[in-house]
Design a protein around this motif. Structure first.
Motif, mmCIF file in Angstrom:
data_model
loop_
_atom_site.group_PDB
_atom_site.id
_atom_site.type_symbol
_atom_site.label_atom_id
_atom_site.label_comp_id
_atom_site.label_asym_id
_atom_site.label_seq_id
_atom_site.Cartn_x
_atom_site.Cartn_y
_atom_site.Cartn_z
ATOM 1 N N UNK A 152 -2.344 6.061 -8.504
ATOM 2 C CA UNK A 152 -2.503 7.229 -7.636
ATOM 3 C C UNK A 152 -1.643 7.145 -6.384
ATOM 4 N N UNK A 153 -1.786 6.053 -5.652
ATOM 5 C CA UNK A 153 -1.094 5.898 -4.376
ATOM 6 C C UNK A 153 -0.054 4.785 -4.409
ATOM 7 N N UNK A 154 -0.170 3.904 -5.380
ATOM 8 C CA UNK A 154 0.769 2.798 -5.461
ATOM 9 C C UNK A 154 0.332 1.581 -4.672
ATOM 10 N N UNK A 155 -0.968 1.275 -4.692
ATOM 11 C CA UNK A 155 -1.453 0.060 -4.045
ATOM 12 C C UNK A 155 -1.351 -1.093 -5.031
ATOM 13 N N UNK A 156 -1.009 -2.278 -4.527
ATOM 14 C CA UNK A 156 -0.903 -3.483 -5.356
ATOM 15 C C UNK A 156 -1.737 -4.584 -4.721
ATOM 16 N N UNK A 190 -3.007 14.617 -11.735
ATOM 17 C CA UNK A 190 -1.880 14.032 -11.019
ATOM 18 C C UNK A 190 -0.844 13.413 -11.938
ATOM 19 N N UNK A 191 -0.868 13.779 -13.220
ATOM 20 C CA UNK A 191 0.067 13.179 -14.158
ATOM 21 C C UNK A 191 0.635 14.213 -15.115
ATOM 22 N N UNK A 192 -0.229 14.715 -16.027
ATOM 23 C CA UNK A 192 0.252 15.634 -17.058
ATOM 24 C C UNK A 192 -0.186 17.069 -16.843
ATOM 25 N N UNK A 193 -1.357 17.261 -16.201
ATOM 26 C CA UNK A 193 -1.968 18.579 -16.151
ATOM 27 C C UNK A 193 -1.966 19.119 -14.720
ATOM 28 N N UNK A 218 0.843 -1.190 0.000
ATOM 29 C CA UNK A 218 0.000 0.000 0.000
ATOM 30 C C UNK A 218 0.883 1.246 0.000
ATOM 31 N N UNK A 219 0.449 2.255 -0.756
ATOM 32 C CA UNK A 219 1.136 3.546 -0.776
ATOM 33 C C UNK A 219 2.612 3.432 -1.166
ATOM 34 N N UNK A 220 2.881 2.638 -2.192
ATOM 35 C CA UNK A 220 4.241 2.528 -2.714
ATOM 36 C C UNK A 220 4.659 3.831 -3.371
ATOM 37 N N UNK A 221 3.707 4.527 -3.971
ATOM 38 C CA UNK A 221 3.971 5.737 -4.743
ATOM 39 C C UNK A 221 3.327 5.602 -6.104
ATOM 40 N N UNK A 222 3.299 6.677 -6.881
ATOM 41 C CA UNK A 222 2.617 6.649 -8.185
ATOM 42 C C UNK A 222 3.320 5.713 -9.173
ATOM 43 N N UNK A 258 8.142 -2.586 -9.728
ATOM 44 C CA UNK A 258 7.186 -1.585 -10.202
ATOM 45 C C UNK A 258 7.941 -0.354 -10.670
ATOM 46 N N UNK A 259 7.426 0.255 -11.743
ATOM 47 C CA UNK A 259 8.038 1.451 -12.332
ATOM 48 C C UNK A 259 7.269 2.688 -11.871
ATOM 49 N N UNK A 260 7.996 3.673 -11.336
ATOM 50 C CA UNK A 260 7.360 4.931 -10.964
ATOM 51 C C UNK A 260 7.067 5.762 -12.213
ATOM 52 N N UNK A 261 6.039 6.599 -12.130
ATOM 53 C CA UNK A 261 5.632 7.392 -13.291
ATOM 54 C C UNK A 261 6.629 8.493 -13.616
#
Length: 587
Positions: A433-437, A505-508, A56-60, A74-77
């Motif tokens: 969003x939060x990095x849940x798996x 939370x990504x491009x805009x 939980x909450x690994x990151x985006x 996992x790859x971060x954005x």
């Protein structure tokens, strides 16, 4: 990638312990010892399935991969050198939950659309927007210590401005690697004149100059490194943007999910209603055979009519087929803007056998269906037989949004992103969003699985606003008493910055609570009039994108209305902007 960075002391100790275990943890993590969470991690699944929250909450995070010993990558954005753009996860005690998380990877992403990680032939492949890297995996190592090899470099000098290019990978059985190169424009417009969204001119260039280096999938020798695009062969074309693809071992073919074009109503208001623009064009599942051509930018797929149609930028009107008839037809089509992010062909034995005959697809969810609810945000299953759709697609995993009506993209708590299969046949799902798996398990009777177990999921297709086809009138969220600024904002701005002004939370970037829009008036006016290209810092975060100019088709009163609405909405309490102030800046 040799450097291990951002590693806390406790994680370093866990890393040493886990390295000594030589990967046996995953063997301990079997179905006998692991139970699903009592609430299935908040997910809705077919009967007999359960879920456990692995991390939980690994990151985006974007895509994920699971090694043969159960380690997760996992790859971060987003990543900058020294930050560690990849995270390695390990279960040390066999309870199915991650105990050790280590960030590593000394590389830099030039954009925010990088996707992923892939394990092939003993290597961990990591994709950024402009490069594919790999490290040899050694038994027992959580973080690879082998030298990093540069497999492929995208030499396009403008690759950071290409929102539609990602580098997901697929490998066939003959030692070939497949890489998509997405197109910079939305629908084949003149980029030099109008920017990547193509507003205000929707006319497409004919022939499209992008199809030489973009809009397709290239094949490379998987055994070679230091490649560029010219070292590969263009395998298929007419494909706008691919974020997820996989080689299907069942029929020995490449499959990909494509993100369709946008802005039908904004650019062609006389041809398409807001409702049509919300549900069209389709986001298709493609069976990609050698030299296939799926028609972008000249054609698009309409899943409602079940056929390819001529794109409006090339003379189409939502009905005309014309030259679209000569292009390949997708295997399946999904509603517009659902944003398919990953595809997986199940090969394990834990699930009922039916799941070996089809594809799982993760949908990230829409950002631009306003004034109708945003949609997608699920994982579905598409039954296939002999390379063709053999039944209606099914909702496999739901519950990510935590709300029924997603008015703004930020309303969705989780957004499905990556899919991976574990060594025991479990299905892993990541969100961005939060990095849940989550890890999906099957504990039912495989022989009795059927319609009864699928019935509740089928009901969700018609009851959830983010899954069902919206009603033209009842589901229109536009308020008839909104002032001109609000109407104009929702028409021209909400597709990117969202109706709540929080961005995606990504491009805009967000407008809510932003001194960029509540501070210097002239800065906001000039941004709306002339667009923006390059890095800016909003609320402490750096954004690097391109906003098209709106001054060519909005008059001074319209610009003033939008600017005032932004400065006095979303919790902002700044002064208004007059038409005269806009006129002065325009001159």
């Amino acid at each position: 990638m040799q450097n291990i960075i951002n590693m806390s002391k406790i994680n370093f100790l866990l890393f040493l312990v886990s390295s000594a275990v030589v990967g046996c943890v995953a063997v301990k993590s079997n179905l006998v010892s692991i139970r699903s969470d009592t609430d299935n991690g908040g997910l809705y699944l077919p009967g007999g399935f359960g879920a456990i929250v692995v991390a939980d909450s690994v990151g985006p995070t974007r895509h994920i991969a699971v090694n043969a010993n159960g380690d997760i990558y996992a790859k971060f954005s987003r990543s900058r050198k020294g930050m560690g753009g990849t995270v390695a996860l390990r279960d040390l005690n066999g309870d199915g939950k991650v105990d050790s998380m280590v960030r590593f990877g000394n590389y830099e992403d030039v954009g925010s659309s990088a996707v992923g990680v892939t394990i092939y032939n003993g290597y961990l492949y990591t994709s950024t927007v402009n490069q594919v890297l790999r490290n040899k995996l050694k038994a027992g190592e959580l973080v690879p210590t082998s030298p990093t090899e540069i497999v492929l470099t995208d030499t396009d000098p403008n690759v950071a401005r290409n929102w539609h290019t990602t580098k997901p990978l697929a490998f066939d059985k003959k030692g070939n690697m497949y890489v998509p190169f997405g197109s910079p424009s939305d629908a084949g417009q003149d980029l030099a004149k109008f920017g990547p969204i193509g507003i205000p001119n929707g006319k497409g260039l004919d022939p499209s100059p992008e199809l030489g280096s973009y809009g397709g999938i290239w094949r490379f020798d998987a055994g070679k490194v230091n490649l560029t695009q010219k070292d590969g062969r263009k395998y298929a074309t007419g494909i706008r943007s691919v974020v997820g693809m996989m080689w299907n071992p069942q029929d020995d073919n490449l499959y990909a999910v494509m993100n369709g074009i946008d802005n039908f109503h904004t650019i062609y208001p006389d041809l398409f209603t807001a409702w049509q623009a919300a549900v069209l064009p389709s986001e298709p599942l493609l069976k990609v055979t050698p030299d296939a051509n799926f028609g972008w930018p000249y054609a698009y797929y309409d899943h409602i009519q079940g056929k390819n149609l001529l794109q409006p930028g090339y003379g189409g009107d939502g009905k005309t087929i014309g030259r679209a008839a000569k292009f390949d037809v997708p295997v399946a089509g999904f509603p517009g803007h659902w944003a398919p992010m990953d595809i997986l062909f199940y090969q394990g034995n834990q699930f009922p056998p039916r799941y070996k005959q089809g594809a799982f697809i993760a949908f990230h969810g829409s950002t631009d269906r306003s004034p109708y609810p945003q949609a997608g945000y699920i994982v579905c299953f598409v039954p296939l037989a002999k390379g063709k759709q053999s039944g209606d697609w099914e909702v496999f995993a739901d519950g990510f949004t935590k709300v029924d009506t997603v008015v703004n993209t930020s309303d969705a708590v989780y957004r499905p992103m990556g899919l991976a299969e574990g060594p025991d046949g479990s299905l892993y799902i990541s969100e961005s969003n939060k990095g849940k798996i989550w890890r999906i398990l099957y504990n039912g009777d495989k022989n009795s699985f059927g319609n009864d177990q699928l019935a509740k999921m089928e009901l969700r297709k018609t009851s959830r606003s983010y899954i069902k086809q919206p009603d033209v009138i009842k589901d229109n969220l536009q308020r008839p008493d909104r002032l001109a600024g609000g109407i104009l904002y929702n028409t021209y701005c909400a597709s990117c910055h969202q109706r709540d002004g929080k961005g995606d939370n990504s491009r805009f970037p967000p407008l809510a609570g932003s001194d960029w829009v509540t501070g210097d008036k002239t800065r906001l006016i000039n941004t709306i009039l002339n667009g923006l290209d390059g890095e800016i810092k909003v609320n402490g975060q750096t954004w690097n994108g391109l906003m098209p100019a709106h001054g060519g088709f909005l008059d001074d009163h319209a610009v003033a209305s939008i600017a005032t609405y932004i400065r006095q909405s979303f919790g902002n309490r700044a002064s208004s902007i007059t038409t005269g102030e806009v006129s002065k800046q325009r001159k």
